[in-house]
Design a protein around this motif. Structure first.
Motif, PDB file in Angstrom:
ATOM      1  N   LYS A   1      51.002  41.039  33.664  1.00 28.44           N
ATOM      2  CA  LYS A   1      51.575  41.240  34.997  1.00 28.44           C
ATOM      3  C   LYS A   1      50.533  41.751  35.978  1.00 28.44           C
ATOM      4  N   VAL A   2      50.543  41.203  37.192  1.00 23.31           N
ATOM      5  CA  VAL A   2      49.679  41.687  38.268  1.00 23.31           C
ATOM      6  C   VAL A   2      50.367  42.916  38.872  1.00 23.31           C
ATOM      7  N   GLU A   3      49.903  44.078  38.470  1.00 19.25           N
ATOM      8  CA  GLU A   3      50.575  45.326  38.824  1.00 19.25           C
ATOM      9  C   GLU A   3      50.556  45.610  40.318  1.00 19.25           C
ATOM     10  N   ARG A   4      49.573  45.083  41.012  1.00 23.44           N
ATOM     11  CA  ARG A   4      49.451  45.356  42.448  1.00 23.44           C
ATOM     12  C   ARG A   4      50.703  44.946  43.215  1.00 23.44           C
ATOM     13  N   PHE A   5      51.391  43.915  42.749  1.00 22.84           N
ATOM     14  CA  PHE A   5      52.572  43.445  43.465  1.00 22.84           C
ATOM     15  C   PHE A   5      53.772  44.381  43.308  1.00 22.84           C
ATOM     16  N   ASN A   6      53.690  45.330  42.400  1.00 22.77           N
ATOM     17  CA  ASN A   6      54.772  46.301  42.257  1.00 22.77           C
ATOM     18  C   ASN A   6      55.007  47.062  43.561  1.00 22.77           C
ATOM     19  N   SER A   7      53.927  47.305  44.296  1.00 24.05           N
ATOM     20  CA  SER A   7      54.023  48.065  45.545  1.00 24.05           C
ATOM     21  C   SER A   7      54.011  47.173  46.780  1.00 24.05           C
ATOM     22  N   LEU A   8      53.832  45.880  46.593  1.00 20.36           N
ATOM     23  CA  LEU A   8      53.734  44.972  47.737  1.00 20.36           C
ATOM     24  C   LEU A   8      55.025  44.215  47.987  1.00 20.36           C
ATOM     25  N   GLY A   9      55.935  44.254  47.050  1.00 22.78           N
ATOM     26  CA  GLY A   9      57.217  43.576  47.227  1.00 22.78           C
ATOM     27  C   GLY A   9      57.302  42.306  46.403  1.00 22.78           C
TER      28      GLY A   9
ATOM     29  N   VAL B   1      54.509  38.609  39.183  1.00 26.39           N
ATOM     30  CA  VAL B   1      53.484  37.602  38.920  1.00 26.39           C
ATOM     31  C   VAL B   1      52.725  37.946  37.640  1.00 26.39           C
ATOM     32  N   TYR B   2      52.581  36.953  36.769  1.00 28.58           N
ATOM     33  CA  TYR B   2      51.793  37.087  35.540  1.00 28.58           C
ATOM     34  C   TYR B   2      50.673  36.047  35.574  1.00 28.58           C
ATOM     35  N   THR B   3      49.515  36.405  35.029  1.00 29.91           N
ATOM     36  CA  THR B   3      48.373  35.483  34.998  1.00 29.91           C
ATOM     37  C   THR B   3      47.667  35.545  33.649  1.00 29.91           C
ATOM     38  N   CYS B   4      46.988  34.439  33.301  1.00 31.29           N
ATOM     39  CA  CYS B   4      46.184  34.416  32.082  1.00 31.29           C
ATOM     40  C   CYS B   4      45.100  33.361  32.216  1.00 31.29           C
ATOM     41  N   GLY B   5      44.071  33.469  31.362  1.00 35.92           N
ATOM     42  CA  GLY B   5      42.999  32.488  31.349  1.00 35.92           C
ATOM     43  C   GLY B   5      41.695  33.020  31.902  1.00 35.92           C
ATOM     44  N   SER B   6      40.897  32.124  32.452  1.00 38.44           N
ATOM     45  CA  SER B   6      39.591  32.469  33.005  1.00 38.44           C
ATOM     46  C   SER B   6      39.746  33.404  34.199  1.00 38.44           C
ATOM     47  N   ASN B   7      38.771  34.322  34.359  1.00 41.15           N
ATOM     48  CA  ASN B   7      38.880  35.333  35.410  1.00 41.15           C
ATOM     49  C   ASN B   7      37.514  35.668  35.993  1.00 41.15           C
ATOM     50  N   SER B   8      36.617  34.688  36.012  1.00 41.35           N
ATOM     51  CA  SER B   8      35.234  34.941  36.414  1.00 41.35           C
ATOM     52  C   SER B   8      35.094  35.387  37.858  1.00 41.35           C
ATOM     53  N   HIS B   9      36.090  35.089  38.687  1.00 41.85           N
ATOM     54  CA  HIS B   9      36.031  35.487  40.100  1.00 41.85           C
ATOM     55  C   HIS B   9      37.153  36.451  40.482  1.00 41.85           C
ATOM     56  N   GLY B  10      37.875  36.959  39.493  1.00 44.26           N
ATOM     57  CA  GLY B  10      38.981  37.862  39.778  1.00 44.26           C
ATOM     58  C   GLY B  10      40.262  37.155  40.153  1.00 44.26           C
ATOM     59  N   GLN B  11      40.361  35.844  39.855  1.00 45.69           N
ATOM     60  CA  GLN B  11      41.530  35.057  40.256  1.00 45.69           C
ATOM     61  C   GLN B  11      42.816  35.438  39.539  1.00 45.69           C
ATOM     62  N   LEU B  12      42.703  36.279  38.492  1.00 42.76           N
ATOM     63  CA  LEU B  12      43.914  36.745  37.802  1.00 42.76           C
ATOM     64  C   LEU B  12      44.531  37.963  38.486  1.00 42.76           C
ATOM     65  N   GLY B  13      43.766  38.607  39.362  1.00 47.83           N
ATOM     66  CA  GLY B  13      44.314  39.685  40.177  1.00 47.83           C
ATOM     67  C   GLY B  13      44.461  41.032  39.520  1.00 47.83           C
ATOM     68  N   HIS B  14      43.700  41.286  38.435  1.00 51.32           N
ATOM     69  CA  HIS B  14      43.857  42.540  37.705  1.00 51.32           C
ATOM     70  C   HIS B  14      42.778  43.574  38.025  1.00 51.32           C
ATOM     71  N   GLY B  15      41.970  43.288  39.035  1.00 56.73           N
ATOM     72  CA  GLY B  15      40.956  44.259  39.443  1.00 56.73           C
ATOM     73  C   GLY B  15      39.653  44.168  38.682  1.00 56.73           C
ATOM     74  N   ASP B  16      39.487  43.127  37.842  1.00 54.04           N
ATOM     75  CA  ASP B  16      38.271  42.965  37.068  1.00 54.04           C
ATOM     76  C   ASP B  16      37.991  41.480  36.879  1.00 54.04           C
ATOM     77  N   THR B  17      37.011  41.162  36.033  1.00 53.60           N
ATOM     78  CA  THR B  17      36.675  39.756  35.761  1.00 53.60           C
ATOM     79  C   THR B  17      36.841  39.416  34.281  1.00 53.60           C
ATOM     80  N   LEU B  18      37.687  40.157  33.594  1.00 48.82           N
ATOM     81  CA  LEU B  18      37.932  39.921  32.177  1.00 48.82           C
ATOM     82  C   LEU B  18      39.006  38.846  31.997  1.00 48.82           C
ATOM     83  N   GLU B  19      38.753  37.891  31.121  1.00 46.45           N
ATOM     84  CA  GLU B  19      39.767  36.871  30.858  1.00 46.45           C
ATOM     85  C   GLU B  19      40.942  37.493  30.108  1.00 46.45           C
ATOM     86  N   ARG B  20      42.098  36.859  30.230  1.00 44.31           N
ATOM     87  CA  ARG B  20      43.301  37.324  29.540  1.00 44.31           C
ATOM     88  C   ARG B  20      43.813  36.186  28.661  1.00 44.31           C
TER      89      ARG B  20
END
Length: 488
Positions: A257-265, A233-252
């Motif tokens: 890539k959402v690294e968390r999914f590397n270990s989740l399958g 999963v890859y994400t970009c854009g607004s991230n004010s609520h963490g909707q990009l899944g990168h552990g922060d609220t910084l826009e991209r």
């Protein structure tokens, strides 16, 4: 007739079975063969005792080859088979219907997929992209000179499109080769082209994804979620609520890539709401992240989540989730047995439980549990559910007629699931609802729309509103160069 049957029976049985099980036949094809030809209803003494016909064995073998079915536990497979009356052809119909409802519908006209936005409709037919409605922020992709399309018109791209999403003010598509193109409002960098904050008026390839084969896109409000062929999963854009899944609220500004999914399958399906994201992994686990307002995430509290978090209500009950839809203020999930669950803001009956009460965690929709659901579709204060026999159930806010009930007022509430009687004469295979309008696709490739049409989002330029479903015709573009941009 007797000679034809004799000729068929003289063929090697293993050859007939191999043809039936090659994965090219639908469940309906197998059922028709079994019903229309006596030779296919015979077991010939070589079939296992639990299979009474060759089409039934072929359906079983096709189910085993289905990746969604393969990932299900033995208990989930058994429950689905029981739900289908031990009929493997019905199991196969369920699996195929789910895949088409959330992907492309296989019709005589080619593969069809539809998505609806605020005031526009985007549709893919046989690899070509069509659209209509308002081109606010350039979301139709025709260029700055086009502000509205009054009919569903082909966009000359020179590309073979396999998937499109355009829920808000920007849009994204995936090509047959796995490339991603975006266009529309880019003020939050949701189009993924780097430090380019201006409106993008024509579909433009995301260079940051070069070499990465993608298969699905989901456009939220001011952000984009992209799913690759291999479940990343890859994400970009607004991230004010963490909707990009990168552990922060910084826009991209470009997809990351959402690294968390590397270990989740590997991820099977994605969905994006106003500011919350949903992802289903191959093992049937639902992960949500982003804004927790209105309890959209399903974790029991309104807290924002900056990384993917499993919805424990499903995990505790061993419920295998296969598909989801993210509404503006609520969420909907479909499990491997065709049951539907809703949670979030219950205003206007959007959750379908007979009231307007909010649900903090997923709750089974009991009103339609006797039906096998194959698609769920949520948007602002309303929800649609499709069953595997082509029925449409709807509930929530009528929203200028976008719920489709001709006997209700344009602002009425429907708090429990009701069948859309006006479409009962058709087998609906896919549905998408926008802010105030809805578009449905039949298994024959017919397109129907209803609701608000003030900006021609139903492709009916002469109407302001359409309370009863009306067929939408498509128009080709015979002249003019391709308008796709390779890069900015």
């Amino acid at each position: 007739m007797a000679d034809r049957l004799g000729s068929l029976q003289e063929l090697p049985i293993h050859l007939i079975q191999e043809i039936l099980s090659n994965g090219q036949l639908s469940a309906a094809d197998l059922a028709r063969l079994e019903a229309s030809c006596y030779a296919f209803r015979e077991s010939y003494g070589f079939l296992p005792s639990r299979f009474k016909s060759m089409p039934e064995l072929a359906a079983f073998q096709s189910c085993l080859a289905d990746t969604m079915f393969f990932a299900m536990s033995l208990a989930s497979r058994t429950e689905l088979l029981n739900r289908c009356g031990s009929n493997w052809k019905l199991v196969l119909r369920f699996l195929q219907s789910v895949r088409q409802a959330f992907g492309s519908v296989e019709t005589p006209k080619g593969n069809v997929q539809v998505t609806t936005g605020k005031y526009h409709t985007l549709l893919v037919e046989d690899g070509s992209l069509y659209n209509c409605g308002s081109s606010i922020c350039g979301v139709l992709g025709h260029g700055p000179e086009i502000t509205q399309c009054g009919s569903l018109t082909r966009l000359p791209l020179g590309l073979t499109v396999t998937h499109v999403s355009g829920s808000h003010n920007h849009a994204a598509l995936v090509t047959q080769s796995g490339e991603v193109f975006t266009w529309g409002d880019n003020s939050s960098f949701c189009c993924g082209h780097g430090e380019v904050g201006c409106v993008i008026f024509r579909p433009t390839k995301i260079e940051a994804l070069k070499g990465i084969i993608c298969k699905q896109v989901a456009t939220g409000l001011s952000y984009t979620v992209i799913l690759t062929k291999y479940g990343q999963v890859y994400t970009c854009g607004s991230n004010s609520h963490g909707q990009l899944g990168h552990g922060d609220t910084l826009e991209r500004t470009t997809p990351r890539k959402v690294e968390r999914f590397n270990s989740l399958g590997p991820v099977l399906q994605i969905a994006a709401g106003v500011s919350h994201t949903m992802a289903v992994t191959e093992d049937g686990t639902l992960y949500t992240f982003g804004s927790g307002s209105n309890f959209c995430l399903g974790h029991g509290d309104p807290r924002d989540e900056f990384q993917p978090r499993a919805v424990q209500a499903f995990k505790r009950k061993n419920i295998h989730v296969i598909r989801v839809s993210a509404g503006d203020e609520h969420s909907v999930a479909l499990d491997s047995n065709g049951y539907v669950y809703t949670w979030g803001k219950g205003y206007c009956g959007a959750l379908g439980h007979g009231d307007e009460v909010d649900k903090t965690t997923p709750e089974l929709l009991t009103g339609i549990k006797e039906h096998r659901a194959v698609q769920v579709c949520a948007r602002k204060r309303k929800t649609f559910v499709l069953s595997d026999d082509g029925l449409v159930f709807a509930f929530g806010w009528m929203g200028f007629g976008s719920l489709g009930f001709v006997d209700r007022g344009i602002s009425d509430k429907v708090v429990s699931p009701l069948v859309l009687e006006t479409l009962k004469g058709y087998h609906i295979s896919q549905i998408s609802t926008g802010l105030y309008h809805t578009v449905a696709v039949t298994n024959k490739g017919l397109i129907f729309g209803f609701g608000d049409n003030e900006r021609a989002q139903l492709g009916q330029e002469s109407l302001r509103q359409c309370l009863e479903p009306r067929e939408i015709k498509m128009w080709d573009v015979l002249e003019g160069p391709d308008i796709v941009l390779e890069s900015l």
